[in-house]
Scaffold this active site. Structure first.
Site, PDB file in Angstrom:
ATOM      1  CE1 TYR A  76      -4.409  -0.716  -0.320  1.00  0.00           C
ATOM      2  CE2 TYR A  76      -3.642  -2.691   0.804  1.00  0.00           C
ATOM      3  CZ  TYR A  76      -4.609  -2.025   0.056  1.00  0.00           C
ATOM      4  OH  TYR A  76      -5.757  -2.683  -0.327  1.00  0.00           O
ATOM      5  CG  HIS A 131     -14.929  -0.079  -2.518  1.00  0.00           C
ATOM      6  ND1 HIS A 131     -14.816  -0.462  -3.851  1.00  0.00           N
ATOM      7  CD2 HIS A 131     -16.076  -0.652  -2.068  1.00  0.00           C
ATOM      8  CE1 HIS A 131     -15.846  -1.228  -4.175  1.00  0.00           C
ATOM      9  NE2 HIS A 131     -16.622  -1.349  -3.109  1.00  0.00           N
ATOM     10  CG  ASN A 235     -17.172   0.799 -19.283  1.00  0.00           C
ATOM     11  OD1 ASN A 235     -16.111   0.704 -19.912  1.00  0.00           O
ATOM     12  ND2 ASN A 235     -17.381   0.146 -18.151  1.00  0.00           N
ATOM     13  CB  ALA A 252     -15.513   9.012 -18.120  1.00  0.00           C
TER      14      ALA A 252
END
EC number: 2.3.1.286
Length: 266
Positions: A76, A131, A235, A252
Site C-alpha cells: 500500500y 471502498h 464505458n 469518460a
C-alpha cells in the site's frame, strides 16, 4: 474533441443531456475506469516491479494482513507513491462542474465512487466513498483512525510518509492498516446507506467506468431501475447489462465534458 466522437455517439450524448435536463434527482457511480484515465492502475492490471508475482486479490484481504502485515503495508505504501502525482482528468472536472452548477439549477446530484483515490475531491466534488480512502489509515484492532498519513486538504502529497515500517496503534498497540475496504469486508454503513437511498430515489442513475461486477455496489443500478429510474452507462467497453437505457461507449474523459456542456446550456 467533437471530431474524435462519432456522429452516432454525439447523438446519444445529446439524448442523454435532454433526459438529464428534465430530471431533478441524479445518482452517479464511478469506478476504476475513470481513475485509469488519470494513469492510476486498476486491480485488473498486472502488478509491476517487485509486485509482479502478486495478485491484488491476494494482498487486499484481512487474512493477508494477518498473515504478513509488513508485506501488505509495503504494497500500500508503494501504491500510494504510484498514485501521489496523479491529477483529475476532464471527466472528474466535468462532474465537479455539474455538481457546482446543480446548486443553482435545482438538481440534486449524489456522487458515489468505488475508487479509493482522491481525484474527485481534487477536482472539487462532494463524494461518498464506498471502498474507503487510500490516504487514510486506521487501527486493524480497535479501528481508531490514525491521521498521520491523512492527506487532509487533498492538495499535496509532499508531506506523505512512505516508510514501509509497520506502525503500532497508540491506543491498543495493534498494527495500523489502510482505511480501505478489503475483499471480504463490509462496506462502511453510512456510505452504503447514502448510496442505497440515492439509488432508490433517483430519476436517472449514471454508471461511469465500472464493470458492474463488484457487489454490492453493482446492485445499485438495478435498485434504481426497480424504482423506475433511467440508466445511463459511460464505458468504452459496455457491460452486458440489459437494464441500460443509454449507452455511451467511450472514455469518460471524452464524453463527460460534452455531456455537461449540453446539460448546463439547457
Amino acid at each position: 474533441m467533437l471530431a474524435e466522437l462519432s456522429a452516432a455517439l454525439i447523438a446519444e450524448v445529446e439524448r442523454a443531456a435532454k433526459l438529464l435536463g428534465t430530471k431533478r434527482r441524479i445518482c452517479i457511480l464511478t469506478g476504476a475506469g475513470i481513475s485509469a484515465e488519470s494513469g492510476i492502475p486498476t486491480f485488473r492490471d498486472k502488478q509491476t516491479g517487485l509486485w509482479e508475482n502478486y495478485g491484488a486479490e491476494d494482498l487486499a484481504t484481512p487474512e493477508a494482513f494477518v498473515r504478513d502485515p509488513n508485506l501488505v503495508w509495503s504494497w500500500y505504501q508503494w501504491r500510494r507513491q504510484v498514485v501521489a502525482d496523479k491529477k483529475p482528468n476532464p471527466a472528474h472536472d466535468a462532474l465537479a462542474q455539474w455538481q457546482y452548477h446543480s446548486h443553482s439549477s435545482g438538481q440534486h446530484i449524489t456522487l458515489i465512487t468505488q475508487n479509493v483515490d482522491d481525484l474527485h475531491e481534487q477536482a472539487g466534488s462532494t463524494i461518498t466513498h464506498l471502498h474507503g480512502h487510500l490516504w487514510r489509515n486506521r487501527c486493524s484492532q480497535c479501528k481508531t483512525p490514525y491521521q498521520k498519513q491523512s492527506r487532509g486538504s487533498y492538495s499535496s502529497a509532499d508531506t506523505m510518509d512512505y516508510n514501509e515500517e509497520l506502525i503500532s496503534c497508540p491506543h491498543c498497540d495493534g498494527y495500523i492498516r489502510p482505511d480501505i475496504v478489503w475483499f471480504g469486508e463490509a462496506l462502511p454503513v453510512q456510505a452504503w446507506e447514502t448510496a442505497e437511498e440515492a439509488a432508490a430515489n433517483c430519476e436517472v442513475f449514471i454508471s461511469i467506468g465500472t464493470s458492474s461486477l463488484v457487489y454490492p455496489a453493482a446492485g445499485l443500478a438495478q435498485l434504481a431501475k426497480d424504482n423506475a429510474a433511467k440508466i445511463i452507462e459511460i464505458n468504452p467497453n459496455p457491460t452486458p447489462n440489459t437494464i441500460v437505457d443509454i449507452n455511451l461507449a467511450e472514455k469518460a474523459g471524452m464524453v463527460m465534458p460534452l455531456l455537461i456542456q449540453k446539460i448546463t446550456a439547457l
